[in-house]
Design a protein around this motif. Structure first.
Motif, mmCIF file in Angstrom:
data_model
loop_
_atom_site.group_PDB
_atom_site.id
_atom_site.type_symbol
_atom_site.label_atom_id
_atom_site.label_comp_id
_atom_site.label_asym_id
_atom_site.label_seq_id
_atom_site.Cartn_x
_atom_site.Cartn_y
_atom_site.Cartn_z
ATOM 1 N N GLU A 39 0.803 -1.223 0.000
ATOM 2 C CA GLU A 39 0.000 0.000 0.000
ATOM 3 C C GLU A 39 0.838 1.276 0.000
ATOM 4 O O GLU A 39 0.319 2.365 -0.255
ATOM 5 C CB GLU A 39 -0.973 0.003 1.196
ATOM 6 N N HIS A 40 2.141 1.161 0.255
ATOM 7 C CA HIS A 40 3.040 2.313 0.222
ATOM 8 C C HIS A 40 3.777 2.414 -1.113
ATOM 9 O O HIS A 40 4.622 3.286 -1.280
ATOM 10 C CB HIS A 40 4.052 2.222 1.366
ATOM 11 N N GLY A 73 4.689 -3.321 5.472
ATOM 12 C CA GLY A 73 3.482 -3.269 4.648
ATOM 13 C C GLY A 73 2.402 -4.158 5.227
ATOM 14 O O GLY A 73 2.677 -5.127 5.937
ATOM 15 N N ARG A 74 1.161 -3.846 4.905
ATOM 16 C CA ARG A 74 0.039 -4.635 5.405
ATOM 17 C C ARG A 74 -1.016 -4.918 4.347
ATOM 18 O O ARG A 74 -1.996 -5.591 4.628
ATOM 19 C CB ARG A 74 -0.631 -3.930 6.602
ATOM 20 N N ALA A 75 -0.823 -4.416 3.125
ATOM 21 C CA ALA A 75 -1.831 -4.615 2.081
ATOM 22 C C ALA A 75 -1.159 -4.817 0.730
ATOM 23 O O ALA A 75 -0.246 -4.087 0.370
ATOM 24 C CB ALA A 75 -2.776 -3.421 2.022
ATOM 25 N N ALA A 103 -5.284 -8.691 0.667
ATOM 26 C CA ALA A 103 -5.684 -8.071 -0.599
ATOM 27 C C ALA A 103 -7.193 -7.953 -0.710
ATOM 28 O O ALA A 103 -7.938 -8.720 -0.105
ATOM 29 C CB ALA A 103 -5.144 -8.903 -1.765
ATOM 30 N N ALA A 104 -7.613 -7.006 -1.500
ATOM 31 C CA ALA A 104 -9.039 -6.802 -1.789
ATOM 32 C C ALA A 104 -9.460 -7.741 -2.927
ATOM 33 O O ALA A 104 -8.620 -8.207 -3.702
ATOM 34 C CB ALA A 104 -9.279 -5.353 -2.194
ATOM 35 N N LEU A 142 -7.457 -3.158 2.697
ATOM 36 C CA LEU A 142 -7.948 -2.658 1.414
ATOM 37 C C LEU A 142 -9.456 -2.786 1.264
ATOM 38 O O LEU A 142 -9.988 -2.604 0.185
ATOM 39 C CB LEU A 142 -7.265 -3.420 0.266
ATOM 40 N N ALA A 143 -10.165 -3.110 2.331
ATOM 41 C CA ALA A 143 -11.607 -3.343 2.236
ATOM 42 C C ALA A 143 -12.354 -2.148 1.668
ATOM 43 O O ALA A 143 -13.345 -2.311 0.970
ATOM 44 C CB ALA A 143 -12.166 -3.707 3.600
#
Length: 145
Positions: A39-40, A73-75, A103-104, A142-143
């Protein structure tokens, strides 16, 4: 390669290919590399690592996810998996669930061979109606994306 697939996808491809070249696959002789973008905007890569207690090893996707987590990172916003052979090297069932954790449903999953991208899927297409963090009343990073 950047002209045909775009700079972001080319960077994922190059990182996954570099990781694949470092894979430790003496038992299957089937090296796999994976790279993801968090996500970064940072890239994280992993390769498969086998051991003598085959099949107790680590998939390339699991290695890339672990690198993402260790890097803060987390997503996952995109992931690319590269392998050899004529068939698509899609994530195994366990790795589809690992990707789902971070992930979404619309997250792109790109499948490549040495020559380039072979096919792209969304997470939802590879793991429809999946069980994930939201089933346990936890929000995926990422929801809302």
């Amino acid at each position: 390669m950047t002209d045909t697939i775009g700079a972001d996808l080319a960077a994922l491809f190059e990182a996954a290919a570099a990781a694949k070249s470092l894979a430790y696959a003496p038992y299957s002789d089937f090296p796999v590399g994976a790279a993801l973008r968090d996500e970064h905007g940072r890239l994280h890569a992993g390769c498969n690592v086998e051991n003598a207690a085959y099949p107790v090893g680590t998939c390339a996707e699991a290695g890339a996810i672990a690198a993402m987590i260790a890097g803060g990172g987390r997503a996952i916003t995109a992931i690319l998996i590269i392998g050899n052979g004529p068939n698509l090297v899609t994530p195994c069932g366990a790795c589809r669930q690992r990707i789902r954790e971070f992930a979404a449903p619309g997250t792109p999953i790109h499948i490549a061979g040495p020559e380039g991208i072979r096919q792209s899927f969304t997470l939802e297409a590879l793991l429809p109606d999946s069980f994930g963090p939201d089933n346990l009343h936890r929000k995926n990073m990422l929801a809302d994306a």
